[in-house]
Scaffold this motif. Structure first.
Motif: not given
Length: 259
Positions: A102-110, A114-118, A144-149
């Protein structure tokens, strides 16, 4: 092994201000490194003496751990580290699937470069750790990768839940690395997740996260089946079949399409 003949697992030290929090961290570290062995009963007095603190902060730290199922308090004797049961691992990953997909669906809607770089910074650091064979550092950046999402998705409670679930899983010891996949294999599973987030591709992001968590879940369930079964001869065909059956039962649907 009993309380009396359990080997020392801590170097004596006096924690600073927050005794209970410091003791909690030391106990957690001892579990991660294998210094505290599942199945051995440890005395609260013994731990307090080795840490050069009173018994109260040790009890407080252990109560926190018992709440999340990491340890079990043995009345009038001490505590024991609890090794997760195969079904418990399946249930943990079923929750992680619900939250992280659900989290990755939300952050990848557009598209989210910037998040990708982190996230790529975490992957870069994990790549260096994988090259050095440093598992602890690798999995710190994996976290950190999973938590960042989860952080980018904006649900702090989900972040806390996943962090606690990961702590429970860590009791298994060496994760799945060195069992049936390498650190580099795990790193490669992260790449399509981040690429889909950068490009704003929701379905590929969800599918990549689901595939990554499912693969990890099945390998850990297999490992737990081997430990709770024969245990000493490695993962066998029976463990693989049992793991898939447990996973399918917990999810409530077949996994025939998952390789």
């Amino acid at each position: 092994m009993t309380v009396d003949d359990a080997p020392p697992v801590f170097a004596p030290r006096t924690p600073p201000e927050s005794l209970a929090s410091q003791v909690f961290q030391l106990l957690r570290s001892a579990i991660h490194t294998g210094a505290l062995d599942p199945g051995t009963i440890y005395s609260i007095a013994q731990v307090a003496e080795q840490l050069e603190v009173s018994r109260s902060p040790v009890r407080e730290a252990l109560l926190r751990m018992a709440e999340t199922g990491i340890v079990r308090i043995v009345r009038n004797r001490g505590f024991v580290v609890v090794r997760p049961h195969p079904r418990e691992i399946a249930e943990i990953f079923a929750v992680r699937l619900a939250l992280e997909v659900a989290a990755v669906e939300r952050v990848s809607r557009v598209a989210n470069p910037e998040l990708g770089a982190r996230l790529r910074l975490a992957i870069s650091e994990s790549h260096g750790a994988a090259t050095r064979g440093d598992e602890e550092e690798f999995f710190r950046h994996d976290f950190l990768m999973h938590d960042g999402i989860l952080a980018a998705a904006g649900n702090d409670r989900a972040r806390r839940i996943v962090a606690e679930l990961r702590e429970t899983i860590r009791i298994l010891g060496p994760y799945t690395a060195g069992q049936t996949r390498s650190l580099a294999d795990i790193e490669r599973e992260h790449e399509p997740i981040v690429a889909a987030i950068e490009a704003g591709q929701t379905l590929p992001a969800q599918e990549a996260m689901r595939a990554h968590l499912t693969h990890t879940a099945l390998l850990l369930i297999q490992q737990a089946c081997a430990v709770h079964g024969a245990g000493e001869s490695g993962i066998g065909e029976g463990d693989v079949a049992a793991a898939r059956a447990i996973w399918a039962d917990v999810l409530g649907w077949g996994i025939g399409l998952i390789s």
